[in-house]
Design an enzyme around this catalytic site. Structure first.
Site, PDB file in Angstrom:
ATOM      1  N   ASP A 102      89.967  32.505  11.985  1.00 58.24           N
ATOM      2  CA  ASP A 102      90.281  31.093  11.770  1.00 58.24           C
ATOM      3  C   ASP A 102      89.286  30.198  12.508  1.00 58.24           C
ATOM      4  OD1 ASP A 102      91.633  28.914  10.829  1.00 58.24           O
ATOM      5  OD2 ASP A 102      93.273  29.042  12.272  1.00 58.24           O
ATOM      6  N   GLY A 154      86.156  25.949   9.390  1.00 62.83           N
ATOM      7  CA  GLY A 154      86.057  24.527   9.028  1.00 62.83           C
ATOM      8  C   GLY A 154      85.758  23.669  10.246  1.00 62.83           C
ATOM      9  N   ARG A 155      86.509  23.919  11.344  1.00 59.05           N
ATOM     10  CA  ARG A 155      86.306  23.132  12.567  1.00 59.05           C
ATOM     11  C   ARG A 155      84.925  23.400  13.170  1.00 59.05           C
ATOM     12  NH1 ARG A 155      91.579  25.110  15.079  1.00 59.05           N
ATOM     13  NH2 ARG A 155      91.503  26.361  13.179  1.00 59.05           N
ATOM     14  N   HIS A 207      82.016  28.812   6.671  1.00 62.46           N
ATOM     15  CA  HIS A 207      82.385  30.126   6.115  1.00 62.46           C
ATOM     16  C   HIS A 207      81.158  31.052   6.097  1.00 62.46           C
ATOM     17  CE1 HIS A 207      86.268  28.606   5.189  1.00 62.46           C
ATOM     18  NE2 HIS A 207      85.906  27.856   4.171  1.00 62.46           N
ATOM     19  N   LEU A 210      84.829  53.992  10.221  1.00 60.45           N
ATOM     20  CA  LEU A 210      85.755  52.853  10.199  1.00 60.45           C
ATOM     21  C   LEU A 210      86.247  52.535   8.783  1.00 60.45           C
ATOM     22  CD1 LEU A 210      86.917  50.253  11.683  1.00 60.45           C
ATOM     23  CD2 LEU A 210      84.809  49.126  10.929  1.00 60.45           C
ATOM     24  N   SER A 219     100.833  32.946   9.976  1.00 56.68           N
ATOM     25  CA  SER A 219     100.375  32.506   8.661  1.00 56.68           C
ATOM     26  C   SER A 219     100.539  33.572   7.574  1.00 56.68           C
ATOM     27  CB  SER A 219      98.912  32.046   8.725  1.00 56.68           C
ATOM     28  OG  SER A 219      98.764  31.014   9.659  1.00 56.68           O
TER      29      SER A 219
HETATM   30  C1  FPP Z   1      89.554  30.357   8.054  1.00 53.98           C
HETATM   31  O1  FPP Z   1      88.875  29.228   8.561  1.00 53.98           O
HETATM   32  C2  FPP Z   1      88.678  31.252   7.290  1.00 53.98           C
HETATM   33  C3  FPP Z   1      88.823  31.585   5.962  1.00 53.98           C
HETATM   34  C4  FPP Z   1      89.925  31.081   5.137  1.00 53.98           C
HETATM   35  C5  FPP Z   1      87.874  32.439   5.240  1.00 53.98           C
HETATM   36  C6  FPP Z   1      87.312  33.621   5.998  1.00 53.98           C
HETATM   37  C7  FPP Z   1      86.097  34.078   5.283  1.00 53.98           C
HETATM   38  C8  FPP Z   1      84.944  34.477   5.862  1.00 53.98           C
HETATM   39  C9  FPP Z   1      84.741  34.578   7.321  1.00 53.98           C
HETATM   40  C10 FPP Z   1      83.738  34.817   5.056  1.00 53.98           C
HETATM   41  C11 FPP Z   1      83.759  36.024   4.174  1.00 53.98           C
HETATM   42  C12 FPP Z   1      84.463  37.219   4.634  1.00 53.98           C
HETATM   43  C13 FPP Z   1      84.027  38.499   4.502  1.00 53.98           C
HETATM   44  C14 FPP Z   1      84.976  39.587   4.784  1.00 53.98           C
HETATM   45  C15 FPP Z   1      82.646  38.860   4.105  1.00 53.98           C
HETATM   46  P1  FPP Z   1      89.357  27.780   8.112  1.00 53.98           P
HETATM   47  O2  FPP Z   1      88.582  27.379   6.921  1.00 53.98           O
HETATM   48  O3  FPP Z   1      90.843  27.790   7.894  1.00 53.98           O
HETATM   49  O4  FPP Z   1      88.989  26.932   9.369  1.00 53.98           O
HETATM   50  P2  FPP Z   1      89.712  25.606   9.890  1.00 53.98           P
HETATM   51  O5  FPP Z   1      91.103  26.000  10.267  1.00 53.98           O
HETATM   52  O6  FPP Z   1      88.889  25.202  11.079  1.00 53.98           O
HETATM   53  O7  FPP Z   1      89.668  24.595   8.777  1.00 53.98           O
END
Ligand code: FPP
Length: 246
Positions: free
Chosen positions: A20, A23-24, A37, A131, A196
């Site tokens: 998580d 975005g931040r 991302h 793994l 979540s």
């Molecule tokens: C949460 O941050 C992150 C996600 C919903 C997506 C996670 C995806 C990746 C790290 C990239 C691809 C993954 C792989 C396995 C190759 P958020 O967007 O909710 O952040 P925020 O809470 O700060 O808005």
């Protein structure tokens, strides 16, 4: 170095991660969410490598939740292509590191091209014995439990299972994670203290580790910190300390 503090005799078999804060992180760096991302993929690469190095057997990453479908279409599309690109790009690396990729979740919701790439990666890594990298995609704990209930009802109607046979051992066979042991450790980044809708059945006895680090900044050293912290805890499973120690 933090890796030297890890007790190799007490490595959790399964670590699950709620990634998580992309975005931040992007906002802090004056960029758009998609950039966050994209940087998150570097963190994924680092912990996959780190998990393999210390002999973790299963690493489950919450990469796309059922609820994430509600994000703006532009962000959903970007996450899809990021996922496909990362998988295609990393496949040789995964094979080289003996990593087997698996997926839990409702991947039939994904565009055909994404499904094809995922199937190819699963197939191509299926003989690897190191793994197990489990990607939770279009996944939610409630979705998984309801799917299991539907399958049980169907089996019960067909006489494959009877009411007396339904217990916590048989129930897990109906979950999409059925071959995977429960995680001993669940990590969530970005300073949020929530589950979540992740692995609701499987985390019954998991230890939780929360860190303020935003996902794109998370590296294998942070994984080792979490494991050292985990190793300092006493897991009682409802028993007393005396019972555990005797
Ligand atoms: C949460 O941050 C992150 C996600 C919903 C997506 C996670 C995806 C990746 C790290 C990239 C691809 C993954 C792989 C396995 C190759 P958020 O967007 O909710 O952040 P925020 O809470 O700060 O808005």
């Amino acid at each position: 170095m933090i890796i030297d503090q890890v007790n190799r005799d007490r490595i959790p078999r399964h670590v699950a991660v709620i990634m998580d804060g992309n975005g931040r992180w992007a906002e802090l760096h004056g960029n758009d969410r998609i950039y966050g991302h994209r940087q998150g993929v570097d963190a994924v690469r680092s912990i996959v490598e780190g998990a393999g190095e210390i002999g973790i057997e299963y690493l489950t990453l919450y990469a796309f939740s059922t609820e994430n479908w509600n994000r703006p279409k532009e962000e959903v599309d970007a996450l899809m292509s990021l996922l496909v690109d990362a998988i295609v790009q990393e496949i040789d690396n995964l094979n080289e590191k003996n990593v087997r990729m698996r997926v839990v979740g409702n991947i039939f919701c994904f565009p055909d091209q994404v499904q094809v790439k995922l199937s190819e990666a699963i197939e191509s890594t299926s003989a690897n014995t190191g793994l197990n990298l489990v990607l939770a995609l279009s996944y939610s704990g409630r979705w998984e439990i309801l799917e299991a209930v539907r399958k049980i009802v169907r089996d019960a109607q067909e006489g494959v299972i009877s009411e007396e046979d339904i217990n916590d051992k048989t129930f897990v066979n109906y979950l999409s994670s059925f071959e995977i042991p429960d995680p001993e450790l669940l990590i969530r980044t970005s300073g949020e203290f929530r589950i979540s809708n992740f692995l609701l059945w499987q985390i019954a006895y998991s230890e939780f580790y929360f860190t303020p680090i935003l996902w794109p900044d998370f590296r294998k050293e942070n994984l080792y910190e979490a494991i050292v912290d985990f190793q300092g805890r006493e897991r009682r499973f409802g028993k007393t300390s005396e019972q555990i120690r005797s």
